[in-house]
Design an enzyme around this catalytic site. Structure first.
Site, PDB file in Angstrom:
ATOM      1  N   SER A  30       6.293   1.632 -15.125  1.00 47.61           N
ATOM      2  CA  SER A  30       4.754   2.075 -15.695  1.00 47.61           C
ATOM      3  C   SER A  30       4.742   2.896 -16.842  1.00 47.61           C
ATOM      4  CB  SER A  30       4.387   3.333 -14.461  1.00 47.61           C
ATOM      5  OG  SER A  30       4.347   3.017 -13.103  1.00 47.61           O
ATOM      6  N   HIS A  61      -3.911  -5.075 -13.825  1.00 47.09           N
ATOM      7  CA  HIS A  61      -3.410  -6.177 -14.704  1.00 47.09           C
ATOM      8  C   HIS A  61      -2.689  -7.205 -14.154  1.00 47.09           C
ATOM      9  CE1 HIS A  61      -4.223  -4.604 -18.935  1.00 47.09           C
ATOM     10  NE2 HIS A  61      -4.029  -3.191 -18.385  1.00 47.09           N
ATOM     11  N   HIS A  83       5.207  -3.887  -6.072  1.00 53.71           N
ATOM     12  CA  HIS A  83       5.768  -2.673  -5.454  1.00 53.71           C
ATOM     13  C   HIS A  83       5.677  -2.954  -3.847  1.00 53.71           C
ATOM     14  CE1 HIS A  83       4.962  -0.918  -9.324  1.00 53.71           C
ATOM     15  NE2 HIS A  83       5.895  -0.041  -9.082  1.00 53.71           N
ATOM     16  N   TYR A  85       4.924  -0.794  -1.610  1.00 47.67           N
ATOM     17  CA  TYR A  85       3.894   0.088  -1.275  1.00 47.67           C
ATOM     18  C   TYR A  85       2.486  -0.736  -1.319  1.00 47.67           C
ATOM     19  CZ  TYR A  85       2.970   1.202  -6.168  1.00 47.67           C
ATOM     20  OH  TYR A  85       2.824   1.274  -7.416  1.00 47.67           O
ATOM     21  N   GLU A  86       2.431  -1.869  -2.225  1.00 51.64           N
ATOM     22  CA  GLU A  86       1.292  -2.607  -2.220  1.00 51.64           C
ATOM     23  C   GLU A  86       1.139  -3.712  -1.039  1.00 51.64           C
ATOM     24  OE1 GLU A  86       0.480  -4.390  -6.290  1.00 51.64           O
ATOM     25  OE2 GLU A  86       2.477  -3.660  -6.667  1.00 51.64           O
ATOM     26  N   ALA A 113       9.167   4.487 -14.043  1.00 48.26           N
ATOM     27  CA  ALA A 113       8.902   6.057 -14.493  1.00 48.26           C
ATOM     28  C   ALA A 113       9.191   6.640 -13.110  1.00 48.26           C
ATOM     29  CB  ALA A 113       7.400   6.051 -14.454  1.00 48.26           C
ATOM     30  N   MET A 211       9.663   4.670  -6.902  1.00 54.31           N
ATOM     31  CA  MET A 211       9.256   3.804  -5.990  1.00 54.31           C
ATOM     32  C   MET A 211       9.419   2.498  -6.104  1.00 54.31           C
ATOM     33  SD  MET A 211       5.287   5.441  -5.452  1.00 54.31           S
ATOM     34  CE  MET A 211       5.107   7.230  -5.173  1.00 54.31           C
ATOM     35  N   SER A 212      10.445   2.179  -7.027  1.00 57.04           N
ATOM     36  CA  SER A 212      11.099   0.687  -7.364  1.00 57.04           C
ATOM     37  C   SER A 212      12.498   0.841  -7.404  1.00 57.04           C
ATOM     38  CB  SER A 212      10.346   0.260  -8.684  1.00 57.04           C
ATOM     39  OG  SER A 212      10.689   1.092  -9.760  1.00 57.04           O
ATOM     40  N   ASN A 235       7.620  13.223 -14.795  1.00 61.08           N
ATOM     41  CA  ASN A 235       7.211  14.539 -14.272  1.00 61.08           C
ATOM     42  C   ASN A 235       8.428  15.089 -13.418  1.00 61.08           C
ATOM     43  OD1 ASN A 235       6.501  11.906 -12.485  1.00 61.08           O
ATOM     44  ND2 ASN A 235       6.942  13.910 -10.948  1.00 61.08           N
ATOM     45  N   HIS A 246      -0.958  10.112 -10.788  1.00 64.75           N
ATOM     46  CA  HIS A 246      -0.706   9.016 -11.345  1.00 64.75           C
ATOM     47  C   HIS A 246      -1.031   9.033 -12.762  1.00 64.75           C
ATOM     48  CE1 HIS A 246       0.603   4.910 -11.699  1.00 64.75           C
ATOM     49  NE2 HIS A 246      -0.768   4.375 -11.969  1.00 64.75           N
TER      50      HIS A 246
HETATM   51  N1  HPA Z   1       7.855  10.196  -7.238  1.00 67.96           N
HETATM   52  C1  HPA Z   1       8.053   9.063  -6.872  1.00 67.96           C
HETATM   53  N2  HPA Z   1       7.641   8.321  -7.905  1.00 67.96           N
HETATM   54  C2  HPA Z   1       7.325   8.588  -9.081  1.00 67.96           C
HETATM   55  C3  HPA Z   1       7.289   9.779  -9.503  1.00 67.96           C
HETATM   56  C4  HPA Z   1       7.570  10.822  -8.359  1.00 67.96           C
HETATM   57  O1  HPA Z   1       7.633  12.078  -8.682  1.00 67.96           O
HETATM   58  N3  HPA Z   1       7.036   9.868 -10.654  1.00 67.96           N
HETATM   59  C5  HPA Z   1       6.890   8.732 -11.195  1.00 67.96           C
HETATM   60  N4  HPA Z   1       7.115   7.961 -10.225  1.00 67.96           N
END
Ligand code: HPA
Length: 271
Positions: A30, A61, A83, A85-86, A113, A211-212, A235, A246
């Protein structure tokens, strides 16, 4: 059709367009998509033109594979990750990485990310993945095994290549990026974690959460590939700083891009 026959069909679609044989496969996380624009002499194949390759629903995209040259090496870059979760199955999630490996890539760079679980981390830092925890999501290897791709019970004692970890740390120093070394834990998402989950993950040994990546690493390791994983800490994980969004994750990706791009180019040059 099982995942291995899906990969064969997808390969046939790509081979109708190009006989390009990549050395390195790169998956962009991401906010890190701009690397795709640095590929020279690019041949781009949209996912819609590849049999069995599912569209990414997340960024708005369409997904695509970009073949070309980066830092003097033949690469294929996946833009638009798929992903779990999709709503896709894990075998569908790993189809692009399997496809890129089957097309010839011997080395795989997975970027993502991630949330910082280790409290010494700061948003904007990078983490080179030295190990992973994948037991909170299904394995992509569930189902019939195809021995042409890899063994039924593949060893996972060294998923991430120590050689590539050293290269990545060297390249991070060159571009002035802060690079930690740590353990990545994959959750299913799409909800961010609760603060209690993050405390539990820390006890389990996680430094970053996302998540990946771990399932893609398992699929690539199954195929015997050399793997590098790089997390951008966008983060601090839930409960450490403020609430998560997000939008903030994407904005942090954009900010980090000016160090991510030269760092990955430097790594690719040295592989
Ligand atoms: N948790 C899960 N997935 C993420 C996060 C998070 O804090 N930040 C970016 N992807």
């Amino acid at each position: 059709m099982d995942q291995y026959d899906m990969v064969r069909k997808a390969m046939a679609s790509v081979r109708k367009v190009t006989d390009f044989v990549p050395e390195v496969a790169i998956v962009l996380g991401s906010g890190l998509g701009a690397l795709g624009e640095r590929v020279e002499d690019a041949i781009s194949i949209p996912s819609a033109d590849i049999d069995g390759y599912l569209p990414s629903t997340i960024s708005g995209h369409e997904g695509k594979l970009i073949f070309g040259t980066l830092a003097g090496k033949k690469v294929v870059v996946q833009k638009g990750r798929i992903h779990y979760y999709e709503g896709y199955e894990m075998k569908e999630v790993v189809l692009p990485i399997r496809l890129m490996c089957a097309l010839g890539a011997k080395t795989v760079i997975l970027s993502n990310a991630a949330g910082g679980v280790n409290e010494a981390f700061r948003p904007g830092d990078f983490m080179v993945i030295r190990g992973q925890i994948s037991q909170f999501v299904p394995s992509p290897l569930v189902g019939r095994n195809d021995d042409e791709f890899g063994p039924r019970f593949p060893d996972m004692s060294e998923i991430y290549s120590p050689r590539l970890i050293s290269l990545a740390e060297e390249s991070a120093r060159e571009v002035g990026a802060t690079m930690h070394r740590g353990v990545y834990l994959q959750v299913s998402g799409p909800n961010y974690e609760s603060p209690d989950e993050i405390r539990a993950f820390r006890i389990l040994g996680a430094d970053a959460v996302g998540m990946s990546t771990t399932v893609e690493a398992i699929a690539a390791k199954h195929m015997g590939r050399e793997i590098l994983g790089i997390s951008l800490i966008t983060n601090m994980a839930a409960g450490i700083a403020g609430p998560l969004s997000h939008e903030d994750v994407k904005a942090a990706g954009k900010l980090a891009e000016k160090r991510f791009l030269p760092m990955v180019e430097s790594i690719v040059r040295k592989i």
